[in-house]
Motif scaffolding. Structure first.
Motif, PDB file in Angstrom:
ATOM      1  N   TYR A  81       6.248 -16.112 -12.218  1.00  0.00           N
ATOM      2  CA  TYR A  81       6.755 -16.274 -11.113  1.00  0.00           C
ATOM      3  C   TYR A  81       6.628 -15.509 -10.098  1.00  0.00           C
ATOM      4  O   TYR A  81       6.909 -15.351  -8.932  1.00  0.00           O
ATOM      5  CB  TYR A  81       7.931 -15.873 -11.646  1.00  0.00           C
ATOM      6  CG  TYR A  81       8.563 -16.845 -13.097  1.00  0.00           C
ATOM      7  CD1 TYR A  81       9.395 -17.463 -12.086  1.00  0.00           C
ATOM      8  CD2 TYR A  81       9.191 -16.341 -13.832  1.00  0.00           C
ATOM      9  CE1 TYR A  81      10.444 -18.422 -13.310  1.00  0.00           C
ATOM     10  CE2 TYR A  81       9.761 -17.590 -14.833  1.00  0.00           C
ATOM     11  CZ  TYR A  81      10.769 -18.429 -14.372  1.00  0.00           C
ATOM     12  OH  TYR A  81      11.244 -19.296 -14.688  1.00  0.00           O
ATOM     13  N   PHE A  82       5.987 -14.236 -10.061  1.00  0.00           N
ATOM     14  CA  PHE A  82       5.188 -13.213  -9.454  1.00  0.00           C
ATOM     15  C   PHE A  82       4.032 -12.966  -9.392  1.00  0.00           C
ATOM     16  O   PHE A  82       3.422 -13.032 -10.649  1.00  0.00           O
ATOM     17  CB  PHE A  82       6.625 -11.941  -9.347  1.00  0.00           C
ATOM     18  CG  PHE A  82       6.969 -12.132 -10.642  1.00  0.00           C
ATOM     19  CD1 PHE A  82       5.919  -9.857 -11.046  1.00  0.00           C
ATOM     20  CD2 PHE A  82       8.105 -11.548 -11.267  1.00  0.00           C
ATOM     21  CE1 PHE A  82       5.885 -10.006 -12.203  1.00  0.00           C
ATOM     22  CE2 PHE A  82       8.466 -11.273 -12.539  1.00  0.00           C
ATOM     23  CZ  PHE A  82       6.991  -9.930 -13.361  1.00  0.00           C
ATOM     24  N   PRO A  83       3.095 -12.021  -8.971  1.00  0.00           N
ATOM     25  CA  PRO A  83       1.489 -11.629  -9.179  1.00  0.00           C
ATOM     26  C   PRO A  83       2.125 -10.347  -9.614  1.00  0.00           C
ATOM     27  O   PRO A  83       3.148  -9.820  -9.185  1.00  0.00           O
ATOM     28  CB  PRO A  83       1.004 -11.313  -7.370  1.00  0.00           C
ATOM     29  CG  PRO A  83       2.538 -10.912  -6.543  1.00  0.00           C
ATOM     30  CD  PRO A  83       3.600 -11.844  -7.007  1.00  0.00           C
ATOM     31  N   PRO A  84       0.928 -10.032 -10.132  1.00  0.00           N
ATOM     32  CA  PRO A  84       1.080  -8.972 -11.938  1.00  0.00           C
ATOM     33  C   PRO A  84       0.970  -7.680 -10.318  1.00  0.00           C
ATOM     34  O   PRO A  84       1.870  -6.355 -10.740  1.00  0.00           O
ATOM     35  CB  PRO A  84      -0.103  -8.721 -11.863  1.00  0.00           C
ATOM     36  CG  PRO A  84      -0.415 -10.075 -12.464  1.00  0.00           C
ATOM     37  CD  PRO A  84      -0.149 -11.122 -10.690  1.00  0.00           C
ATOM     38  N   GLY A  85       0.170  -7.783  -8.874  1.00  0.00           N
ATOM     39  CA  GLY A  85       0.329  -6.112  -8.280  1.00  0.00           C
ATOM     40  C   GLY A  85       1.351  -6.104  -8.302  1.00  0.00           C
ATOM     41  O   GLY A  85       2.052  -4.818  -7.443  1.00  0.00           O
ATOM     42  N   TYR A  86       3.086  -6.544  -7.999  1.00  0.00           N
ATOM     43  CA  TYR A  86       4.320  -6.249  -8.025  1.00  0.00           C
ATOM     44  C   TYR A  86       4.569  -5.140  -8.513  1.00  0.00           C
ATOM     45  O   TYR A  86       5.638  -4.246  -8.004  1.00  0.00           O
ATOM     46  CB  TYR A  86       4.546  -7.646  -7.473  1.00  0.00           C
ATOM     47  CG  TYR A  86       5.359  -8.586  -6.209  1.00  0.00           C
ATOM     48  CD1 TYR A  86       4.344  -8.814  -5.829  1.00  0.00           C
ATOM     49  CD2 TYR A  86       5.725  -9.296  -6.142  1.00  0.00           C
ATOM     50  CE1 TYR A  86       4.385  -9.170  -4.381  1.00  0.00           C
ATOM     51  CE2 TYR A  86       6.242  -9.859  -4.723  1.00  0.00           C
ATOM     52  CZ  TYR A  86       5.210  -9.953  -4.044  1.00  0.00           C
ATOM     53  OH  TYR A  86       4.921 -10.406  -2.605  1.00  0.00           O
TER      54      TYR A  86
END
Length: 450
Positions: free
Chosen positions: A415-420
């Motif tokens: 759903y979203f990249p870990p860096g977020y």
């Protein structure tokens, strides 16, 4: 067997063996065995060297055989009312999903009212509040609501940057909203509250937490809009082809009626006095009866999580009962001021957040922090406030997906990249302290809790 795994497994034994051999801070043999077992289980949980169920079974066996605290302390979680309620709500939440209730009700509304990123985030917050009692199992609630927003954003054809930011927002605000009520998170909040002797009711929790949590949502929403300004600025969310929503079938209408009655009974429990677990059990049986739930849906019961929670919940109780907690948390006594002050509460937050950064799991952190804080701070701070401080410290704060089960699910599902998580997690650290100082503590003083 893989050579790398064997090396990592052997390395994981070093610190626990040292604790057993050296017996630091005056621990006797029984206490050092308990502490060593806890340290080893946490290493395994954190690193994944040993999977959750074997690590949990090891810890429970070690406690049962060596702590001398008795089975009621070791198996406090499965012997509590929270356990059967949690098992039943897994099935109840699956019924909500099977009937398509949330998707059929929420999707058309989203298409009408959500046109900007800000409105989308606001809709996520409202969705979690509205489904708090409709879908009582927290992770099931998150997965269902996330699926609704996933379909909505994809149908709107938004670009990948906006999609990822919005979905990260959904997973983030799930954790924030869950601070509002004890029943918002049947796992974490109940585990924390039970360490205060089970004296915290849902009504007490909402009186202390609902209002400041609402304002906390506002602060986090503003911070989110600033941090992800590049992804959100000037973007619109439009769906031109609304399509046609499938009507409810007869069985789905019956399920909706059962769900509505169940929620009303939960909310009015203080008036009629009927046990919520009994209400949930009868509702679930009825949902099986009308064909919304089937035998195959029994796999919705997350046995791994239940065993893990049994082990995690036992840590604080066993360490306290055998005397190990007194000696371990006695090390922290010197860092607290002699008198209550804002600095005193900030140190409580710091201690909880540091342990959370190391342990990862919110539940494991709370099972260690809450009993420890009650031991250290209980003579100055009400146990109820200690529980709330711990919840605020760990609920929505994460620097890596590892620090939150919900964020780990969202990240691993793409759903979203870990860096977020890191990108927002660093400034969010400062916001945790500010929210405690500017929102929660003043409000607790206002209502006479402090």
């Amino acid at each position: 067997m893989d050579g790398k795994w064997i090396a990592e497994f052997l390395m994981s034994l070093v610190l626990p063996l040292l604790i057993l051999l050296v017996r630091p801070i005056g621990l006797d043999l029984r206490q050092s065995t308990v502490v060593a077992a806890v340290v080893l289980a946490i290493i395994w949980w954190s690193s994944g060297i040993v999977k959750k169920i074997p690590a949990a079974v090891f810890l429970l066996a070690a406690f049962f055989l060596t702590s001398g605290t008795g089975y009621k302390t070791v198996f406090a979680f499965p012997l509590s009312e929270t356990f059967p309620m949690l098992v039943i709500t897994y099935l109840f939440s699956r019924a909500i999903s099977n009937a398509g209730i949330i998707d059929k009700i929420f999707s058309p509304v989203l298409q009408k009212v959500v046109h900007t990123p800000f409105e989308c985030l606001l809709a996520a917050v409202v969705s979690f509040y509205l489904t708090m009692y409709v879908i009582p199992q927290p992770l099931a609630r998150l997965i269902i609501v996330a699926a609704v927003f996933d379909r909505f954003l994809k149908k709107a054809g938004v670009d990948q940057a906006l999609y990822s930011a919005m979905m990260y927002g959904v997973f983030l605000f799930y954790a924030v909203v869950n601070m509002s009520a004890k029943d918002a998170d049947m796992i974490m909040n109940h585990v924390a509250a039970d360490f205060a002797g089970g004296a915290i009711t849902n009504g007490m929790w909402m009186k202390a937490m609902f209002v400041p949590t609402l304002f906390c949502c506002v602060l986090i929403l503003l911070l989110f809009m600033c941090i992800f300004h590049r992804q959100l600025a000037g973007k619109r969310i439009r769906i031109t082809d609304t399509g046609k929503t499938e009507p409810f079938t007869a069985a789905e209408k019956q399920a909706l009626i059962i769900v509505v009655i169940t929620v009303l009974l939960w909310v009015t429990q203080g008036i009629h006095g009927i046990n919520n677990t009994l209400i949930s059990l009868i509702s679930t049986i009825l949902l099986f009866g009308i064909g919304i739930l089937h035998k195959r849906d029994l796999n919705a019961i997350d046995v791994t999580t239940l065993i893990f929670l049994t082990a995690a919940f036992s840590i604080g109780g066993v360490m306290k009962a055998c005397g190990a907690a007194d000696k371990v948390f006695g090390l922290l006594q010197g860092i607290f001021p002699a008198q209550l002050s804002p600095a005193y509460f900030l140190i409580m937050v710091l201690a909880a957040m540091l342990l959370h950064m190391v342990l990862g799991s919110n539940t494991t952190t709370l099972s260690v922090v809450v009993p420890g804080m009650i031991l250290l701070c209980g003579n100055l701070v009400p146990q109820e406030v200690i529980v709330y401080i711990a919840i605020v410290s760990v609920s929505f704060h994460a620097v890596l997906p590892f620090h939150s089960v919900s964020l780990m699910i969202g990240s691993s599902d793409g759903y979203f990249p870990p860096g977020y998580v890191t990108r927002l997690g660093v400034p969010l650290t400062a916001l945790v302290y500010l929210s405690v100082l500017l929102l929660f503590l003043p409000y607790w003083h206002l209502i006479g809790l402090l």
